[in-house]
Design an enzyme around this catalytic site. Structure first.
Site, PDB file in Angstrom:
ATOM      1  N   GLU A  90       0.819  -1.203   0.000  1.00 34.06           N
ATOM      2  CA  GLU A  90       0.000   0.000   0.000  1.00 34.06           C
ATOM      3  C   GLU A  90       0.857   1.260   0.000  1.00 34.06           C
ATOM      4  O   GLU A  90       1.941   1.279   0.561  1.00 34.06           O
ATOM      5  CB  GLU A  90      -0.898   0.014   1.243  1.00 34.06           C
ATOM      6  N   CYS A 103       3.584   8.328   1.193  1.00 25.89           N
ATOM      7  CA  CYS A 103       4.124   7.325   2.109  1.00 25.89           C
ATOM      8  C   CYS A 103       4.117   5.988   1.364  1.00 25.89           C
ATOM      9  O   CYS A 103       3.077   5.576   0.861  1.00 25.89           O
ATOM     10  CB  CYS A 103       3.218   7.285   3.338  1.00 25.89           C
ATOM     11  N   CYS A 110       5.937  -7.469   6.998  1.00 24.09           N
ATOM     12  CA  CYS A 110       7.102  -7.089   7.805  1.00 24.09           C
ATOM     13  C   CYS A 110       7.378  -8.209   8.791  1.00 24.09           C
ATOM     14  O   CYS A 110       6.455  -8.815   9.315  1.00 24.09           O
ATOM     15  CB  CYS A 110       6.841  -5.789   8.555  1.00 24.09           C
ATOM     16  N   CYS A 114       5.943  -5.892  15.450  1.00 27.52           N
ATOM     17  CA  CYS A 114       5.558  -4.916  16.482  1.00 27.52           C
ATOM     18  C   CYS A 114       4.100  -5.156  16.905  1.00 27.52           C
ATOM     19  O   CYS A 114       3.224  -5.352  16.055  1.00 27.52           O
ATOM     20  CB  CYS A 114       5.744  -3.494  15.985  1.00 27.52           C
ATOM     21  N   CYS A 117       1.169  -2.816  15.483  1.00 30.08           N
ATOM     22  CA  CYS A 117       1.177  -2.469  14.058  1.00 30.08           C
ATOM     23  C   CYS A 117       0.415  -3.509  13.236  1.00 30.08           C
ATOM     24  O   CYS A 117       0.640  -4.709  13.383  1.00 30.08           O
ATOM     25  CB  CYS A 117       2.621  -2.363  13.582  1.00 30.08           C
ATOM     26  N   CYS A 331      -0.557   5.830   9.832  1.00 30.66           N
ATOM     27  CA  CYS A 331       0.584   4.994  10.182  1.00 30.66           C
ATOM     28  C   CYS A 331       0.177   3.702  10.870  1.00 30.66           C
ATOM     29  O   CYS A 331      -0.637   3.700  11.766  1.00 30.66           O
ATOM     30  CB  CYS A 331       1.484   5.724  11.165  1.00 30.66           C
TER      31      CYS A 331
HETATM   32  N1  SAH Z   1       9.123  -0.269   9.843  1.00 34.95           N
HETATM   33  C1  SAH Z   1       9.404   1.122   9.962  1.00 34.95           C
HETATM   34  C2  SAH Z   1       8.614   1.988   9.035  1.00 34.95           C
HETATM   35  C3  SAH Z   1       7.186   1.659   8.805  1.00 34.95           C
HETATM   36  S1  SAH Z   1       6.084   1.932  10.147  1.00 34.95           S
HETATM   37  C4  SAH Z   1       9.232   1.558  11.392  1.00 34.95           C
HETATM   38  O1  SAH Z   1       8.695   0.810  12.175  1.00 34.95           O
HETATM   39  O2  SAH Z   1       9.680   2.647  11.708  1.00 34.95           O
HETATM   40  C5  SAH Z   1       5.911   3.712  10.150  1.00 34.95           C
HETATM   41  C6  SAH Z   1       5.607   4.287  11.525  1.00 34.95           C
HETATM   42  O3  SAH Z   1       4.273   3.950  11.949  1.00 34.95           O
HETATM   43  C7  SAH Z   1       6.525   3.762  12.615  1.00 34.95           C
HETATM   44  O4  SAH Z   1       6.918   4.811  13.464  1.00 34.95           O
HETATM   45  C8  SAH Z   1       5.620   2.808  13.350  1.00 34.95           C
HETATM   46  O5  SAH Z   1       6.067   2.542  14.624  1.00 34.95           O
HETATM   47  C9  SAH Z   1       4.323   3.559  13.310  1.00 34.95           C
HETATM   48  N2  SAH Z   1       3.135   2.786  13.655  1.00 34.95           N
HETATM   49  C10 SAH Z   1       2.913   1.480  13.476  1.00 34.95           C
HETATM   50  N3  SAH Z   1       1.675   1.149  13.908  1.00 34.95           N
HETATM   51  C11 SAH Z   1       1.109   2.286  14.353  1.00 34.95           C
HETATM   52  C12 SAH Z   1      -0.160   2.623  14.884  1.00 34.95           C
HETATM   53  N4  SAH Z   1      -1.102   1.699  15.018  1.00 34.95           N
HETATM   54  N5  SAH Z   1      -0.389   3.894  15.229  1.00 34.95           N
HETATM   55  C13 SAH Z   1       0.560   4.849  15.041  1.00 34.95           C
HETATM   56  N6  SAH Z   1       1.756   4.611  14.539  1.00 34.95           N
HETATM   57  C14 SAH Z   1       2.040   3.333  14.192  1.00 34.95           C
HETATM   58 FE1  SF4 Z   2       7.349  -3.541  10.830  1.00 34.90          FE
HETATM   59 FE2  SF4 Z   2       5.159  -2.323  11.658  1.00 34.90          FE
HETATM   60 FE3  SF4 Z   2       7.176  -2.697  13.340  1.00 34.90          FE
HETATM   61 FE4  SF4 Z   2       7.456  -0.928  11.347  1.00 34.90          FE
HETATM   62  S1  SF4 Z   2       6.014  -0.798  13.059  1.00 34.90           S
HETATM   63  S2  SF4 Z   2       8.929  -2.492  12.013  1.00 34.90           S
HETATM   64  S3  SF4 Z   2       6.232  -1.933   9.748  1.00 34.90           S
HETATM   65  S4  SF4 Z   2       5.934  -4.312  12.385  1.00 34.90           S
END
Ligand code: SAH
Ligand code: SF4
Length: 341
Positions: A90, A103, A110, A114, A117, A331
């Site tokens: 996406e 973005c 991934c 996390c 996420c 995000c």
């Molecule tokens: N993998 C990288 C980049 C993609 S995620 C990373 O983790 O930095 C982009 C951003 O969105 C990151 O800061 C991530 O922590 C944040 N993010 C993920 N899930 C989220 C959520 N549910 N609400 C707000 N930010 C989130």
């Molecule tokens: Fe991967 Fe989501 Fe963690 Fe970024 S926030 S490293 S996209 S699992």
């Protein structure tokens, strides 16, 4: 067949050297691919016919298929692309008064897992190549009929787990014969892979670095971000100092505030302790709700408390505006549709 869109200028120059062609062929092909959006070598009329044939024989120009598009009330648009092998990714277009930020995703899925996420839940399908990343940006620009002013690798995936392809994509985005986006307007967000941060510090372009911190309490961070347990907070902090020393550019630390998880007084104190004296900018992100997730957005009062504490310690801080939340374009809400929710 090899997809020619994966090559940045250096890659194309290498290719044309191999074919005994002059270097400027790289510039010509870049312009055809990313400015004129050619879909065949035949269209590249300033290349000799024999070269066009050779290229058509050896390479394809893959263009991902747009399989879904959603438009938010605030103008934000979300796109779901499908590549030839069925993998999907996406990208999001975020228009503001005089800017268009795109973005894009660096991987389909991934592997970092996390907890908060949506992408993390489905695991990794595969890394994307540079052309697949760049197309997510080109496709948005074409659909929105506007020039892209800013690009951020903050979609699905961990860019530094797909380092070379991501860097090639950043170079295509930066190249004056392709997207021509200024390096400072191109941002990579990493979950904190220290070797990637060190490597990025040594790149010649002035790309911008963002690091997802989320908590400066080790046990909380370990629970939220199991994929980076191997790079504990002191090691991350040292990498941020090295980055600053080497580049003189301030990385951004991203903290998505989750109610009762990382917005308590103790968590805020730990965050201030981590950031004090560090040349960073802190970006507080109101957590975006993910279906079925136990994590919820912090109350405004908690966000204000974090801003106050950081400001009092002299840490540069901002709060990210919430965009596109009605279409789950914010995000961490990007997920792999092919695999379902
Ligand atoms: N993998 C990288 C980049 C993609 S995620 C990373 O983790 O930095 C982009 C951003 O969105 C990151 O800061 C991530 O922590 C944040 N993010 C993920 N899930 C989220 C959520 N549910 N609400 C707000 N930010 C989130
Ligand atoms: Fe991967 Fe989501 Fe963690 Fe970024 S926030 S490293 S996209 S699992």
């Amino acid at each position: 067949m090899t997809d020619i869109t994966q090559f940045d200028r250096t890659g194309l120059e290498r290719l044309f050297a191999e074919l005994g062609e002059p270097r400027y062929r790289a510039r010509q092909v870049l312009r055809w691919l990313w400015i004129r959006h050619a879909s065949s070598f035949e269209e590249m009329t300033d290349l000799p016919a024999t070269l066009r044939e050779t290229l058509a024989h050896r390479f394809e120009i893959a263009r991902p298929e747009l399989i879904a598009r959603e438009v938010s009330r605030d103008g934000t648009r979300k796109y779901l692309w499908r590549f030839a092998d069925g993998a999907t990714a996406e990208s999001v277009g975020i228009p503001t008064a005089n800017r268009l930020t795109v973005c894009f995703s660096t991987q389909a899925g991934c592997a970092m897992g996390c907890a908060f996420c949506a992408t993390g839940a489905s695991g990794l399908t595969r890394g994307l190549h540079a052309g697949e990343m760049a197309w997510q940006v080109a496709g948005v620009a074409l659909d929105m009929g506007a020039r892209v002013s800013n690009a951020v690798a903050m979609g699905q995936g961990e860019p530094f787990a797909n380092y070379d392809a991501t860097l090639a994509a950043l170079r295509i985005l930066n190249d004056p014969d392709a997207f021509g986006i200024g390096a400072r307007h191109i941002t990579v967000s990493t979950c904190g892979l220290v070797p990637g941060i060190d490597r990025f510090a040594g790149e010649p372009e002035q790309f911008t670095l963002a690091v997802s911190l989320h908590s400066a309490a080790q046990s909380t961070r370990d629970r939220l971000m199991p994929g980076v347990r191997g790079y504990p907070l002191p090691a991350l902090r040292e990498a941020l100092v090295r980055y600053w020393e080497r580049t003189n550019r301030r990385p951004t630390l991203e903290v998505a505030l989750m109610s009762g998880v990382n917005d308590t007084d103790e968590e805020i104190a730990a965050l201030v302790g981590f950031c004090e004296g560090l040349p960073v900018h802190v970006n507080l992100i109101p957590m975006n709700p993910v279906d079925g997730s136990p994590f919820t957005r912090s109350a405004d009062e908690r966000i204000r408390a974090a801003v106050r504490a950081l400001a009092a310690a002299g840490v540069e801080t901002s709060v990210r505006a919430e965009r596109g939340s009605d279409i789950s374009a914010a995000c961490g809400q990007l997920r792999q549709r092919a695999e379902g929710p």
